[in-house]
Structure formats: C-alpha cells, structure tokens
Design a protein around this motif. Structure first.
Motif, PDB file in Angstrom:
ATOM      1  N   VAL A 281       0.813  -1.220   0.000  1.00 13.61           N
ATOM      2  CA  VAL A 281       0.000   0.000   0.000  1.00 13.61           C
ATOM      3  C   VAL A 281       0.848   1.273   0.000  1.00 13.61           C
ATOM      4  N   ILE A 282       2.104   1.162   0.406  1.00 13.50           N
ATOM      5  CA  ILE A 282       2.984   2.338   0.438  1.00 13.50           C
ATOM      6  C   ILE A 282       3.798   2.482  -0.854  1.00 13.50           C
ATOM      7  N   ALA A 283       4.175   1.386  -1.476  1.00 16.64           N
ATOM      8  CA  ALA A 283       5.029   1.420  -2.673  1.00 16.64           C
ATOM      9  C   ALA A 283       4.523   2.354  -3.777  1.00 16.64           C
ATOM     10  N   PRO A 284       3.236   2.366  -4.117  1.00 18.22           N
ATOM     11  CA  PRO A 284       2.794   3.253  -5.198  1.00 18.22           C
ATOM     12  C   PRO A 284       3.008   4.736  -4.917  1.00 18.22           C
TER      13      PRO A 284
ATOM     14  N   SER B  72      11.690   2.789  -8.420  1.00 13.80           N
ATOM     15  CA  SER B  72      11.635   2.888  -9.874  1.00 13.80           C
ATOM     16  C   SER B  72      10.276   2.387 -10.370  1.00 13.80           C
ATOM     17  N   GLY B  73       9.979   2.662 -11.616  1.00 10.02           N
ATOM     18  CA  GLY B  73       8.750   2.157 -12.217  1.00 10.02           C
ATOM     19  C   GLY B  73       8.701   0.636 -12.202  1.00 10.02           C
ATOM     20  N   ALA B  74       9.850   0.003 -12.462  1.00 12.93           N
ATOM     21  CA  ALA B  74       9.916  -1.459 -12.459  1.00 12.93           C
ATOM     22  C   ALA B  74       9.660  -2.016 -11.057  1.00 12.93           C
ATOM     23  N   GLU B  75      10.186  -1.345 -10.035  1.00  9.72           N
ATOM     24  CA  GLU B  75       9.955  -1.795  -8.664  1.00  9.72           C
ATOM     25  C   GLU B  75       8.486  -1.635  -8.266  1.00  9.72           C
ATOM     26  N   LYS B  76       7.880  -0.502  -8.658  1.00  8.34           N
ATOM     27  CA  LYS B  76       6.468  -0.290  -8.360  1.00  8.34           C
ATOM     28  C   LYS B  76       5.596  -1.325  -9.073  1.00  8.34           C
ATOM     29  N   LYS B  77       5.940  -1.627 -10.316  1.00  6.11           N
ATOM     30  CA  LYS B  77       5.182  -2.633 -11.070  1.00  6.11           C
ATOM     31  C   LYS B  77       5.330  -4.004 -10.420  1.00  6.11           C
ATOM     32  N   ALA B  78       6.541  -4.354 -10.002  1.00  7.88           N
ATOM     33  CA  ALA B  78       6.775  -5.636  -9.337  1.00  7.88           C
ATOM     34  C   ALA B  78       5.981  -5.727  -8.040  1.00  7.88           C
ATOM     35  N   MET B  79       5.970  -4.638  -7.263  1.00 10.38           N
ATOM     36  CA  MET B  79       5.207  -4.638  -6.011  1.00 10.38           C
ATOM     37  C   MET B  79       3.717  -4.798  -6.287  1.00 10.38           C
ATOM     38  N   ALA B  80       3.215  -4.118  -7.316  1.00 11.01           N
ATOM     39  CA  ALA B  80       1.797  -4.232  -7.662  1.00 11.01           C
ATOM     40  C   ALA B  80       1.455  -5.668  -8.057  1.00 11.01           C
TER      41      ALA B  80
ATOM     42  N   THR C 180      11.565  -4.935   3.361  1.00  7.67           N
ATOM     43  CA  THR C 180      12.367  -5.603   2.344  1.00  7.67           C
ATOM     44  C   THR C 180      11.527  -6.727   1.753  1.00  7.67           C
ATOM     45  N   ILE C 181      11.326  -6.638   0.462  1.00 10.38           N
ATOM     46  CA  ILE C 181      10.517  -7.602  -0.270  1.00 10.38           C
ATOM     47  C   ILE C 181      11.442  -8.342  -1.234  1.00 10.38           C
ATOM     48  N   ASP C 182      11.530  -9.651  -1.096  1.00  8.81           N
ATOM     49  CA  ASP C 182      12.412 -10.476  -1.929  1.00  8.81           C
ATOM     50  C   ASP C 182      11.554 -11.346  -2.853  1.00  8.81           C
ATOM     51  N   PRO C 183      11.411 -10.944  -4.123  1.00 10.08           N
ATOM     52  CA  PRO C 183      10.572 -11.704  -5.051  1.00 10.08           C
ATOM     53  C   PRO C 183      10.990 -13.170  -5.196  1.00 10.08           C
ATOM     54  N   ASN C 184      12.295 -13.450  -5.127  1.00  8.68           N
ATOM     55  CA  ASN C 184      12.758 -14.836  -5.256  1.00  8.68           C
ATOM     56  C   ASN C 184      12.289 -15.695  -4.085  1.00  8.68           C
ATOM     57  N   ALA C 185      12.309 -15.138  -2.884  1.00 10.94           N
ATOM     58  CA  ALA C 185      11.834 -15.875  -1.711  1.00 10.94           C
ATOM     59  C   ALA C 185      10.316 -16.026  -1.748  1.00 10.94           C
ATOM     60  N   ILE C 186       9.609 -14.996  -2.181  1.00  9.94           N
ATOM     61  CA  ILE C 186       8.149 -15.064  -2.270  1.00  9.94           C
ATOM     62  C   ILE C 186       7.731 -16.130  -3.277  1.00  9.94           C
TER      63      ILE C 186
END
Length: 161
Positions: A39-42, A48-56, A139-145
C-alpha cells in the motif's frame, strides 16, 4: 538493597530502556509485511517504475514476476486519520524525506486498515481516530516469495509519532 529500592531501580531501568516514546520498534513478516509495503510502494518517490510494477504484481497475488532483485520500501512517517463524527474523513500523510504525499478516500482507508493489521494502535482525539508510524522499512524479496513458503517480506517500524 531493600526490596522497595530494588523495585524502584528495576522500574527506572525498564522506563529508561524503553526510550522517550515508550514504544518499542515493531516487526511484521509474511503477508502483513507484503500488504504494508504494497500500500505504500505506489506513493514512493524513490522506487523505480519497475519496482512499483513488481510490487503491484506481488500484491495482486502474482508471485511469478520477471523482477528478481529485493525491493526496499521505506517511509519516514505515516499518519492516517478517519472521522467518527464526520464519517467521510479518511486521509493519510506519508512522508518520504522532504516529500509528503497526502491521500484520501479508499487509498487512505487501505493504508489505515493495513496499519491496523500490522498492529498499529489507533489513538482518538476530538472526533477522529489516528494511526501513525515512523521509520518504515520493508524488504521484499521476489525470489523468496516465489517459493511460497511464507517468507520474503519483512518490515520494521516505530509505532506512534
């Protein structure tokens, strides 16, 4: 040392160790941490745009994303307010360094509800409910998720002002 002095000395040590605000730093992990970061990332001016897109994508239940690096979502201060007299009031101020974003309506409601989910206690004053935190760092780790074992999302923050 007499028992009364010992008790007073222990109370002083505990009060001193808890710091000026009295609130200990908090930590949340897993789905709650992903929600808080989501909810905070946007709103973040540093992601970066890529990070925001990944979080979404992660927050929308898509763990199979092309972004591989850890994402750090931070905010210096978040203060949300809802009204219980003027029930239309829903707003949050989110500070990122010298930049502050103000959001209203459903976005503010999402942040307020997610803060409550993370254990931030409300504080009432003159027709309003407030929730606030400082020093948010997730800290959000896409590989771990992607492993779908409950890991990959951790947040720390200081409850209250």
């Amino acid at each position: 040392m007499k028992p009364v002095r010992l008790i007073l000395a222990c109370a002083f040590v505990v009060a001193t160790a808890s710091g000026a605000s009295g609130a200990a730093p908090a930590k949340v992990s897993g789905s709650t941490a992903l929600a808080l970061a989501g909810v905070i990332a946007p709103l973040s001016p540093v992601l970066s745009g890529a990070e925001k897109k990944a979080m979404a994508m992660l927050f929308a239940a898509n763990s199979d994303i092309p972004y591989k690096k850890p994402i750090v979502v931070t905010a210096d201060r978040i203060v949300c307010r809802t009204g219980h007299v003027d029930i239309t009031v829903r707003n949050c101020e989110v500070a990122f360094g010298k930049k502050t974003r103000t959001v209203n309506g459903s976005t503010a409601n999402e942040i307020f509800a997610t803060e409550a989910l993370a254990g931030i206690p409300p504080d009432g004053a003159a027709g309003s409910n407030f929730e606030s935190l400082t020093n948010l760092s997730c800290t959000i780790d896409p590989n771990a998720i992607r492993r779908k074992d409950g890991g990959g999302a951790d947040c720390t923050f200081q409850p209250g002002n």
